[in-house]
Design a protein around this motif. Structure first.
Motif, mmCIF file in Angstrom:
data_model
loop_
_atom_site.group_PDB
_atom_site.id
_atom_site.type_symbol
_atom_site.label_atom_id
_atom_site.label_comp_id
_atom_site.label_asym_id
_atom_site.label_seq_id
_atom_site.Cartn_x
_atom_site.Cartn_y
_atom_site.Cartn_z
ATOM 1 N N ALA A 142 36.554 65.947 87.309
ATOM 2 C CA ALA A 142 36.710 66.541 85.982
ATOM 3 C C ALA A 142 35.962 65.709 84.940
ATOM 4 N N THR A 143 35.524 66.383 83.899
ATOM 5 C CA THR A 143 34.976 65.675 82.738
ATOM 6 C C THR A 143 36.141 65.216 81.873
ATOM 7 N N GLN A 144 35.842 64.406 80.866
ATOM 8 C CA GLN A 144 36.907 63.990 79.948
ATOM 9 C C GLN A 144 37.512 65.203 79.247
ATOM 10 N N GLU A 145 36.691 66.153 78.847
ATOM 11 C CA GLU A 145 37.218 67.351 78.179
ATOM 12 C C GLU A 145 38.098 68.166 79.122
ATOM 13 N N GLU A 146 37.734 68.250 80.389
ATOM 14 C CA GLU A 146 38.563 68.975 81.358
ATOM 15 C C GLU A 146 39.894 68.258 81.583
ATOM 16 N N HIS A 181 50.980 61.849 85.095
ATOM 17 C CA HIS A 181 49.870 61.091 84.511
ATOM 18 C C HIS A 181 48.580 61.673 85.064
ATOM 19 N N GLY A 182 47.591 61.796 84.236
ATOM 20 C CA GLY A 182 46.263 62.167 84.678
ATOM 21 C C GLY A 182 45.297 61.129 84.143
ATOM 22 N N PHE A 183 44.458 60.577 84.991
ATOM 23 C CA PHE A 183 43.569 59.518 84.524
ATOM 24 C C PHE A 183 42.371 59.392 85.456
ATOM 25 N N PRO A 184 41.262 58.890 84.913
ATOM 26 C CA PRO A 184 40.089 58.639 85.774
ATOM 27 C C PRO A 184 40.428 57.575 86.815
ATOM 28 N N THR A 185 39.836 57.703 87.982
ATOM 29 C CA THR A 185 40.108 56.760 89.070
ATOM 30 C C THR A 185 38.852 56.540 89.887
ATOM 31 N N LYS A 186 38.916 55.643 90.782
ATOM 32 C CA LYS A 186 37.820 55.424 91.741
ATOM 33 C C LYS A 186 38.272 55.947 93.087
#
Length: 187
Positions: A142-146, A181-186
């Motif tokens: 997902a993008t940041q906006e998504e 929680h939703g967050f960017p991950t590796k």
């Protein structure tokens, strides 16, 4: 956890610091579940002194989180309080001031500790309970906006779900706590 004290979608730091105190969080939770509440009731159910409760109520009022309201029975001798708003959203990245960003990050940490404490409490008691909870997780691109859109959709869904519950149907209900929680991950 919209605001009259927010600017362009950024939560005011005074609101964030006000709601991050553990006793104030319990006051907010009580109001979310039970609606308008009298100071003496807060003191009794939260096992705190009336003076301490009054101090924390004033802090929440100053931040625009709660407001005084009339007693349901019209008695003006007792002090009753209700929520002025139901949700709070922020990110440390919203703040240009390093001091405010630090406060917002600490509030995020306090919020996660609160959530994990509740989850731990559930897992300690669930083996002896006939009641069931659930867990869910997901991984996607997902993008940041998504990701922001997912956040908005979850809040809308939770608001719709809460408002769909008919509290007048005389069914026995229990408090239910939900967090995600939703967050960017590796990967």
């Amino acid at each position: 956890m919209g605001c009259p004290l927010s600017v362009a979608g950024v939560e005011n730091i005074s609101v964030i610091t006000a709601i991050s105190h553990p006793l104030r969080r319990r006051i907010i939770d009580r109001l979310l579940l039970h609606g308008p509440t009298q100071v003496g009731t807060f003191a009794r159910v939260l096992d705190a002194q009336v003076g301490s409760i009054s101090h924390h109520l004033r802090m929440l009022q100053k931040a625009g989180v709660i407001e005084q309201t009339d007693a349901p029975d019209g008695d003006r001798r007792a002090s009753w309080w209700r929520l002025a708003r139901r949700s709070f959203t922020w990110s440390a990245a919203d703040f240009e001031s390093p001091a405010d960003a630090l406060l917002a990050r600490e509030a995020e940490r306090a919020n996660v500790r609160h959530q994990l404490d509740r989850l731990s409490q559930w897992y300690r008691t669930s083996p002896t309970s006939d009641l069931e909870g659930f867990n869910t997780d997901s991984l996607a691109w997902a993008t940041q906006e998504e990701l922001n859109d997912l956040h908005r959709r979850l809040n809308t869904m939770l608001d719709d779900w809460r408002s769909s519950i008919d509290r007048e149907d005389r069914q026995e209900r229990m408090p239910v706590y939900f967090f995600a929680h939703g967050f960017p991950t590796k990967v």
